[in-house]
Design an enzyme around this catalytic site. Structure first.
Site, short mmCIF file in Angstrom:
data_model
loop_
_atom_site.label_atom_id
_atom_site.label_comp_id
_atom_site.label_asym_id
_atom_site.label_seq_id
_atom_site.Cartn_x
_atom_site.Cartn_y
_atom_site.Cartn_z
N HIS A 175 15.82 50.85 41.34
CA HIS A 175 16.01 49.41 41.59
C HIS A 175 16.44 49.24 43.04
O HIS A 175 17.58 49.53 43.39
CB HIS A 175 17.07 48.90 40.60
CG HIS A 175 17.43 47.46 40.77
ND1 HIS A 175 18.53 46.92 40.14
CD2 HIS A 175 16.87 46.45 41.47
CE1 HIS A 175 18.63 45.63 40.46
NE2 HIS A 175 17.62 45.32 41.25
N SER A 220 22.52 52.80 33.80
CA SER A 220 22.59 52.68 35.26
C SER A 220 23.61 53.69 35.79
O SER A 220 24.80 53.59 35.49
CB SER A 220 23.05 51.27 35.65
OG SER A 220 23.46 51.28 37.01
N HIS A 244 18.40 54.47 35.22
CA HIS A 244 18.27 53.34 36.16
C HIS A 244 19.10 53.69 37.39
O HIS A 244 20.30 53.99 37.29
CB HIS A 244 18.79 52.06 35.50
CG HIS A 244 18.67 50.82 36.33
ND1 HIS A 244 17.49 50.12 36.44
CD2 HIS A 244 19.58 50.17 37.09
CE1 HIS A 244 17.70 49.07 37.24
NE2 HIS A 244 18.95 49.08 37.64
N MET A 266 17.72 47.28 45.80
CA MET A 266 18.42 46.07 46.23
C MET A 266 18.62 46.17 47.74
O MET A 266 19.74 46.33 48.24
CB MET A 266 19.75 45.93 45.49
CG MET A 266 19.57 45.59 44.02
SD MET A 266 21.01 45.95 43.03
CE MET A 266 20.75 47.70 42.75
#
Ligand code: DX5
Ligand code: ZN
Length: 216
Positions: A65, A7, A32, A67
């Site tokens: 990802h 990440s 990521h 969010m």
């Protein structure tokens, strides 16, 4: 063998392209990329332009990802910037199929993520539809948090479903993973392991990635 997806939230943002190249050279399978909007989570990170910079810096799949609330507003921009996987949170939508179709219409693969306090039944029916299901093992917003074992039963249930149904959906776990606990999630059937601070905070990218892979 598990895929390792560092990440970049934990990387040195002042040297992001260099960090991305280094971690890929150290064996990372994916990158990521944590996108946060300060609404769905109490933190702000990056947008499509940074994804574009990462796309130019490396050739590995970018696992984005989201969010964020209202992901429908940004999916096209992230796909055009080079996102290979775009994962939305189950908690922000009542039209997951619509989001999946939007993601796929722009050439990316569609994933769904659930928080530690979200029931697995909200996403398990999607195992034959989603390219990826992301089980959070921390509450999203920050790197460096402690792994929450509540993720393990969810991964075991999804892994059993996947086998029984012959699904190709990738199971991913994200949050607090390190060489000491990664075997727990591997034994629970995860396919993709996200790790931020364990890798970027280690000072030894090849050693840490190698140790995580060797735990399989
Ligand atoms: C948290 C992010 C995670 C986090 C992982 O909101 O979704 O990807 O960056 O970082 P570590 O591995 O340090 O928990
Ligand atoms: Zn993440």
């Amino acid at each position: 063998m598990p895929l390792i997806a560092p990440s970049i939230l934990a990387a040195d943002f002042g040297r992001l392209a260099e960090e991305a190249r280094n971690v890929v050279a150290a064996g990372a399978d994916w990158l990521h990329v944590d996108v946060m909007d300060g609404h769905f989570v109490p933190n702000l990170t990056l947008g499509p332009d940074i994804v574009g910079a990462l796309d130019r810096a490396t050739d590995v799949p970018l696992d984005v990802h989201l969010m964020i609330e209202e992901p429908e507003k940004y999916i096209e921009a992230f796909a055009k910037a080079g996102a290979d996987y775009i994962t939305v949170h189950q908690e922000v939508t009542d039209d997951l199929e619509g989001l999946f179709q939007l993601i796929e219409s722009h050439g990316a693969k569609a994933g769904v993520a659930i928080n530690p306090d979200t029931q697995i039944e909200t996403v398990s029916p999607w195992i034959d539809r989603a390219a990826l299901i992301l089980v959070m093992s921390v509450f999203p917003g920050f790197g460096g948090q402690k792994f929450m074992p509540v993720a393990l039963d969810k991964l075991r249930l999804l892994s059993g479903l996947k086998k029984r149904q012959g699904s190709s959906c990738l199971l991913e776990v994200d949050g607090g993973i390190n060489p000491e606990n990664v075997k727990l999630v591997l034994d629970a059937g995860v396919d993709v392991v996200v790790a931020g601070s364990a890798i970027f905070g280690s000072g030894d990218y090849p050693g840490t990635i190698g140790a995580m892979r060797a735990a399989a």
